[in-house]
Design a protein around this motif. Structure first.
Motif, PDB file in Angstrom:
ATOM      1  N   LEU A  84     -81.832 -60.112 -53.795  1.00  0.00           N
ATOM      2  CA  LEU A  84     -83.214 -59.511 -53.512  1.00  0.00           C
ATOM      3  C   LEU A  84     -83.473 -58.276 -54.014  1.00  0.00           C
ATOM      4  O   LEU A  84     -84.521 -57.898 -54.622  1.00  0.00           O
ATOM      5  N   GLN A 134     -88.380 -55.402 -60.864  1.00  0.00           N
ATOM      6  CA  GLN A 134     -90.011 -55.506 -60.891  1.00  0.00           C
ATOM      7  C   GLN A 134     -90.406 -54.207 -60.770  1.00  0.00           C
ATOM      8  O   GLN A 134     -91.100 -53.968 -61.395  1.00  0.00           O
ATOM      9  N   LEU A 146     -90.415 -53.102 -64.228  1.00  0.00           N
ATOM     10  CA  LEU A 146     -91.659 -53.734 -64.760  1.00  0.00           C
ATOM     11  C   LEU A 146     -92.934 -52.800 -64.540  1.00  0.00           C
ATOM     12  O   LEU A 146     -93.861 -52.562 -65.127  1.00  0.00           O
ATOM     13  N   GLU A 169     -77.360 -62.332 -50.195  1.00  0.00           N
ATOM     14  CA  GLU A 169     -78.810 -62.466 -50.322  1.00  0.00           C
ATOM     15  C   GLU A 169     -79.470 -61.287 -50.563  1.00  0.00           C
ATOM     16  O   GLU A 169     -80.455 -61.462 -51.257  1.00  0.00           O
ATOM     17  N   LEU A 229    -104.280 -53.562 -60.765  1.00  0.00           N
ATOM     18  CA  LEU A 229    -103.036 -53.865 -61.254  1.00  0.00           C
ATOM     19  C   LEU A 229    -102.082 -53.658 -60.250  1.00  0.00           C
ATOM     20  O   LEU A 229    -100.826 -54.447 -60.254  1.00  0.00           O
ATOM     21  N   ARG A 230    -102.153 -52.444 -59.476  1.00  0.00           N
ATOM     22  CA  ARG A 230    -101.186 -52.320 -58.349  1.00  0.00           C
ATOM     23  C   ARG A 230    -100.833 -53.528 -57.249  1.00  0.00           C
ATOM     24  O   ARG A 230     -99.980 -53.795 -56.967  1.00  0.00           O
ATOM     25  N   TYR A 275     -95.820 -60.806 -62.526  1.00  0.00           N
ATOM     26  CA  TYR A 275     -96.979 -60.321 -63.362  1.00  0.00           C
ATOM     27  C   TYR A 275     -96.774 -60.467 -65.042  1.00  0.00           C
ATOM     28  O   TYR A 275     -97.857 -60.824 -65.439  1.00  0.00           O
ATOM     29  N   SER A 276     -95.541 -60.783 -65.540  1.00  0.00           N
ATOM     30  CA  SER A 276     -95.464 -61.235 -66.619  1.00  0.00           C
ATOM     31  C   SER A 276     -95.905 -62.540 -66.875  1.00  0.00           C
ATOM     32  O   SER A 276     -96.261 -62.857 -68.119  1.00  0.00           O
ATOM     33  N   GLU A 308     -96.264 -59.534 -56.506  1.00  0.00           N
ATOM     34  CA  GLU A 308     -94.924 -59.999 -57.228  1.00  0.00           C
ATOM     35  C   GLU A 308     -93.916 -59.349 -56.244  1.00  0.00           C
ATOM     36  O   GLU A 308     -92.744 -60.331 -55.835  1.00  0.00           O
ATOM     37  N   THR A 309     -93.827 -58.267 -55.657  1.00  0.00           N
ATOM     38  CA  THR A 309     -93.041 -57.609 -54.800  1.00  0.00           C
ATOM     39  C   THR A 309     -92.817 -58.409 -53.314  1.00  0.00           C
ATOM     40  O   THR A 309     -91.721 -58.842 -53.255  1.00  0.00           O
ATOM     41  N   LEU A 353     -98.913 -56.200 -58.989  1.00  0.00           N
ATOM     42  CA  LEU A 353     -97.439 -55.928 -59.136  1.00  0.00           C
ATOM     43  C   LEU A 353     -97.011 -55.863 -57.555  1.00  0.00           C
ATOM     44  O   LEU A 353     -95.893 -56.416 -57.379  1.00  0.00           O
ATOM     45  N   ARG A 368     -87.777 -65.881 -47.946  1.00  0.00           N
ATOM     46  CA  ARG A 368     -87.616 -65.070 -46.785  1.00  0.00           C
ATOM     47  C   ARG A 368     -87.149 -63.519 -47.416  1.00  0.00           C
ATOM     48  O   ARG A 368     -86.242 -63.244 -48.100  1.00  0.00           O
ATOM     49  N   GLN A 369     -88.159 -62.612 -47.056  1.00  0.00           N
ATOM     50  CA  GLN A 369     -87.526 -61.067 -47.480  1.00  0.00           C
ATOM     51  C   GLN A 369     -86.581 -60.526 -46.376  1.00  0.00           C
ATOM     52  O   GLN A 369     -86.169 -61.195 -45.283  1.00  0.00           O
ATOM     53  N   PHE A 370     -85.935 -59.658 -46.763  1.00  0.00           N
ATOM     54  CA  PHE A 370     -84.771 -59.043 -46.012  1.00  0.00           C
ATOM     55  C   PHE A 370     -85.465 -58.261 -45.038  1.00  0.00           C
ATOM     56  O   PHE A 370     -86.398 -57.520 -45.172  1.00  0.00           O
ATOM     57  N   LEU A 419     -97.694 -49.827 -65.347  1.00  0.00           N
ATOM     58  CA  LEU A 419     -98.648 -48.725 -64.842  1.00  0.00           C
ATOM     59  C   LEU A 419     -98.541 -47.572 -65.812  1.00  0.00           C
ATOM     60  O   LEU A 419     -99.739 -46.800 -65.840  1.00  0.00           O
ATOM     61  N   LYS A 424     -94.489 -44.874 -57.957  1.00  0.00           N
ATOM     62  CA  LYS A 424     -93.366 -45.603 -57.449  1.00  0.00           C
ATOM     63  C   LYS A 424     -91.993 -45.058 -57.715  1.00  0.00           C
ATOM     64  O   LYS A 424     -91.072 -44.810 -56.896  1.00  0.00           O
ATOM     65  N   GLN A 429     -97.892 -45.507 -54.581  1.00  0.00           N
ATOM     66  CA  GLN A 429     -98.840 -45.629 -55.564  1.00  0.00           C
ATOM     67  C   GLN A 429     -99.990 -46.367 -55.053  1.00  0.00           C
ATOM     68  O   GLN A 429    -100.507 -47.224 -55.892  1.00  0.00           O
TER      69      GLN A 429
END
Lengths: 644, 644
Positions: A627, A634, A637, A623, B72-73, B97-98, B79-80, B76, B274-276, A642, B43, B49
């Motif tokens: 991630l 990302q 991207l 997992e 913009l930041r 973002y895309s 998305e993260t 993005l 779920r994020q790590f 930026l 980044k 950033q």
């Protein structure tokens, strides 16, 4: 016809037959041509891009076809069905063609990278996913309607044009498997990995569970033997045995989940993504739009289905249960009547008469079970479930409840209404042993004998007409197509489930039950193995990650057994003697102990993790990697955006 | 210093402050420079950033910084962190973002596409994920060690350099929210969506649960009133009320899951991956390799942790529980002694003395609760859990068990040892009402009053020194940084949990409890809203998909309440009178009813789907789409490969 095969011979000179398709005799030529064309057509043109070859005997080809596929096609198919394989770094990953080099044992010329069972599963999947394009019907059969997206094979099956599709045995492999499985007398584990390679995960998991369950019963059996040998009847010994049993049964069910995770992780099915399920072949409805896929397919109102379940099926099941109880009461009346008759006019005839009620009851139970099974199948089919899995769950639930009552109602009656522990022990022993013997005979040995006789006759007939070099394949196909079809693990699990009931529900009355269960299961492994290898057609492999609804069924049984065992102990004269003054204290104490045991069971089930730590780690690692990959993508991207 | 901000002004002329960072007074210049550089760095260079600006007052900037980010930041960043937003076709999808153009209300110049709470959450996430590269320590603080991948902000916090990070209130929005939430007297629902936009999902879900729970208690309250008014004491009426309550509590908990799914689907958190999870800030161990990530980080043996849990924490908790029971017994002895004293020498003094044991007990309970809370926090921290979530779960479990015993042990003792229903009813009423009043006072009104006084003083001080046009922001930051920190929903849920216990455990003895609970909860909504808007710092939004371990806690309570209610009914004289001859029949009947009720509860929990059908459909649709996308991609690949 012949020209359509010509290009195949140039593409693949060593065509390896994997799956057999049998069409009905007299199927129209245009249908055959259309169907085979769809099978060999390119993926881009909506075909399956497989190889197909008629089985040629001296009588023509008899509408039997052999299906195979090129090595490359199989690899791409493995990606489509989402097979999970071991990588070079020992982790399990979803196979993709582009990353094929990173997988263990992969080489462009290694045709054993995919097991034969996997290849057959892929071909089955591709055939089932062969969908109608703009055809309104099957060419030649206007009554067999099609709509865009409808599975062609399923329609051919339901309209009777396609008789069966089955995978071929691999005589060499089967011989090796038979030898290592049951060919020699040995002490040790079954070759589960080999079974999985040959028969697929569902069947391997059943044998894994059978083996595990047998080992898990050994401690119970070992502890149970002295109770029988020394005729221990002390109160405290019984309580100890029952308590041990109850907690032990929780532990073994929890530990099974962990072992199951280890097995299915190794086999890759634990990680396999569930595929989107197509409607089952019997599902019908008016053509509409499926809200999930947005495709045209039959739609059936969920409310209607709920109404059918709760207003028809549920009352019917309750009625059947009531009827079954009613029959049981008649049996006890008959029994009593025979006993009275025997007492009044003792004779040879009357003592024979004593057995009559039991025999009648056994026969009636068997008949009821069969009729009910048909009724349950009819009702569940009539409920019109969209998915095969939900159909199966509803069917299993119906059959389970009825079988539970049929098997155990008389024991419950003897225990908690008649309060006759001696009769209970006797009935339990009789039921357990006879059902085990009958089952093994009816399930494996009888079909084996019939099959063997049939095979001999077949062989004689075929051998006498031998004309072709390819004969052995023709012979094999002709033999296998006549073999019975293995209908899945349902009956095998049901047998184990009922056995678990006999062992655990009244364990404190009859500690020897576990011994019989262990003995039965050891022979059961052999007879089931024989059945799989010798009696039935090879079944298609079915990837699965666990034993599904059966886990729940066994857990429910172990909860019920806490209640019954506590009641039995509370009723025993030894415990009774401990509370000479106040029966209320006795009942309250028993209730307290029961609640404590139940609480401990639930806490244990909660505390023991379902997956071993290292499997958890490996899953977490996968997992995390996915991630991370997403994040990297990302980041790239983001950097680009930026910069602009 | 000043030059480092110059380029920001050119990039973003309208810098919008979102998050405040407060560093310790006297933090070394090199540390500040390094930290701010890392925050604004690209980044690609390992920075976050973001934009940062010191808060300039006439005294210099006092080490307070405002953090913001370009539009913009933030996109993005959304998305993260994997935000899920509504698309133009009304489905919920993970924002990328895309694909930004496909989302509802998205426009390149619409800065309200992300709510302020989301922006702050993104900034918090980015700050926490600012990781050390090759630094061995924080510049200027050699004792604050770093290793590659260690979160810089966490190390700054643990070493005391960073005092706090908190999000700024939006005065405009807060005013609107306050008005629609509790500003006017109205009948209707809370503006849950607005609350979610402002405070995030965790807090909105708490208020959603509080509101739902209040509505769910209304039927119980309505049915309970006539029992009080007409003083119904019939056996059958009590049984009916208790049965209704028990089944009703199962239904409401199951229905809550469905409502929760509806809410969190709409908010997008149901679909959020779920994020790590990174190690929590207090986690320590020897530097090693994390087997999941393969990164260097502190490692602590899981076995050691298990040993600490089972050999130290578990016995300690058991000891505390025993001690608490012991204190309770002393209380009952005191009570008895006071009663005896009052009987013997009746006087004003003696009748006052009657209250003394209760008061002492209440005070002792409060003290024990507090000491235990510290001990539990210390122990759980000492167990050294790697993840914040597992730390929280262990802490909640410990506190829950102790609080349950402290609150209900005396009631259990009165009910099942003293068999005094009148005293039970009286104690229940006293405990419920006093605890509700005390809670509301201590939790919201007192802090509100203190805060208000403090704010006034602050305002006076600040206003008298007004010098700058930017003053209102400075004023706001200075005011907010002194406000208390909201420590999460734990105490709020605990209060509801104990209330649920009072209402359901003894519902058949005191039907009026539900009425008090409803009344309390209505004011609770207002006082909690006041607390969130006026007393505390704005908390960071926390995306969440359910109420987590509390669902389990409430369900366990509802199972326990089946047992207690059945016992209470069995003990009532009316039921007793129904079985004049045989007390055993009574106990057996009660036990049977209890088991039936429990079985019905479990079946109901199993049958009622956890998610409403349309949410299931939407989830299935998303899953299907992602499978289809994968298949398309593979088809393309397959076509290419086969062409070669």
């Amino acid at each position: 016809m012949a020209k359509s095969w010509s290009f195949l011979d140039t593409v693949e000179c060593n065509f390896r037959p994997l799956v057999v398709i049998e069409l009905a005799k007299g199927t129209k030529e245009e249908t055959i041509e259309w169907f085979t064309k769809r099978i060999v057509d390119k993926k881009g043109d909506g075909g399956a891009q497989l190889l197909i070859k008629p089985l040629v005997t001296e009588n023509g080809h008899e509408n039997i076809y052999l299906v195979g596929a090129s090595h490359l096609r199989l690899l791409l198919g493995a990606e489509t069905v989402g097979l999970v394989k071991e990588c070079n770094d020992n982790s399990m990953r979803t196979f993709t063609y582009s990353s094929r080099k990173t997988f263990k044992d992969f080489a462009d010329d290694n045709h054993n990278f995919l097991t034969m069972a996997e290849c057959q599963y892929i071909i089955k999947h591709e055939l089932e996913n062969l969908r109608a394009k703009n055809e309104k019907m099957i060419p030649g059969y206007p009554q067999a309607k099609l709509y865009p997206g409808k599975s062609i094979v399923r329609r051919l099956l339901t309209s009777g044009i396609l008789i069966q599709i089955f995978p071929l045995h691999d005589r060499e492999e089967l011989k090796k498997l038979r030898h290592s499985w049951y060919g020699r007398v040995k002490v040790g584990y079954q070759p589960l990995d080999d079974i999985r390679c040959y028969f697929g995960e569902t069947i391997a998991l059943y044998f894994g569970f059978l083996e595990y369950f047998t080992f898990a019963l050994v401690p119970m059996a070992v502890i149970g033997i002295p109770y029988y040998v020394f005729a221990w009847e002390d109160y405290d010994k019984y309580v100890m045995f029952a308590t041990f049993n109850l907690l032990w049964s929780t532990v073994i069910l929890e530990v099974w989940k962990r072992i199951c995770a280890i097995l299915t992780y190794r086999w890759g099915t634990l990680l396999m993504k569930r595929q989107f399920e197509e409607p089952r072949s019997g599902f019908h409805g008016v053509l509409g739009i499926n809200p999930v896929t947005g495709r045209e397919e039959p739609v059936y109102s969920s409310l209607k289905r709920q109404l059918r379940i709760y207003l028809v099926s549920l009352p019917f099941v309750c009625l059947c249960l009531y009827f079954s109880l009613y029959v049981m009461m008649i049996y006890f009346d008959l029994e009593q009547w025979a006993l009275d008759y025997h007492k009044e006019n003792e004779s040879n005839f009357s003592s024979l008469l004593l057995y009559v009620p039991s025999i009648i009851y056994a026969v009636v139970i068997e008949i009821m079970n069969r009729i009910y099974r048909y009724a349950a199948e009819f009702l569940t089919s009539w409920e019109n479930h969209r998915l095969e899995s939900s159909y199966q769950n509803h069917l299993i639930l119906k059959v389970l409840v009825f079988n539970f009552l049929n098997c155990f109602a008389s024991l419950f009656y003897i225990a908690f209404v008649l309060f006759d522990m001696k009769l209970l022990r006797q009935s339990l022993a009789t039921l357990l042993i006879t059902s085990q013997i009958l089952n093994q005979f009816a399930e494996s040995l009888l079909p084996y004998w019939l099959q063997k006789r049939h095979n001999k006759r077949m062989k004689k007939r075929v051998c006498s007409q031998k004309t072709d070099a390819d004969m052995s394949l023709v012979e094999q196909v002709n033999m296998e197509k006549e073999m019975g079809t293995y209908l899945g693990t349902f009956d095998d699990y049901l047998e184990l489930f009922l056995q678990f009931g006999y062992v655990s529900l009244f364990s404190c009355v009859y500690p020897l039950a576990a011994v019989f269960a262990v003995l039965n299961n050891i022979t059961e492994i052999y007879s089931d193995a024989l059945k799989m290898c010798r009696v039935y057609k090879r079944p298609f492999a079915e990837p699965t990650a666990n034993i599904g609804v059966w886990q729940l069924a066994f857990e429910t049984m172990s909860v019920i057994s806490v209640v019954t065992n506590c009641m039995l102990i509370g009723m025993s004269p030894q415990v009774d003697a401990l509370f000479p003054d106040s029966k209320i204290d006795l009942v309250l104490t028993v209730a307290l102990v029961e609640h404590l045991l139940l609480a401990i069971k639930f806490i244990m089930a909660f505390v023991i993790p379902d997956k071993p730590r290292d499997i958890q780690m490996k899953l977490a690692k996968l997992e995390f990697e996915s991630l991370e990959a997403l994040k990297q993508q990302q980041m790239k991207l983001a950097a680009e955006s930026l910069k602009e």
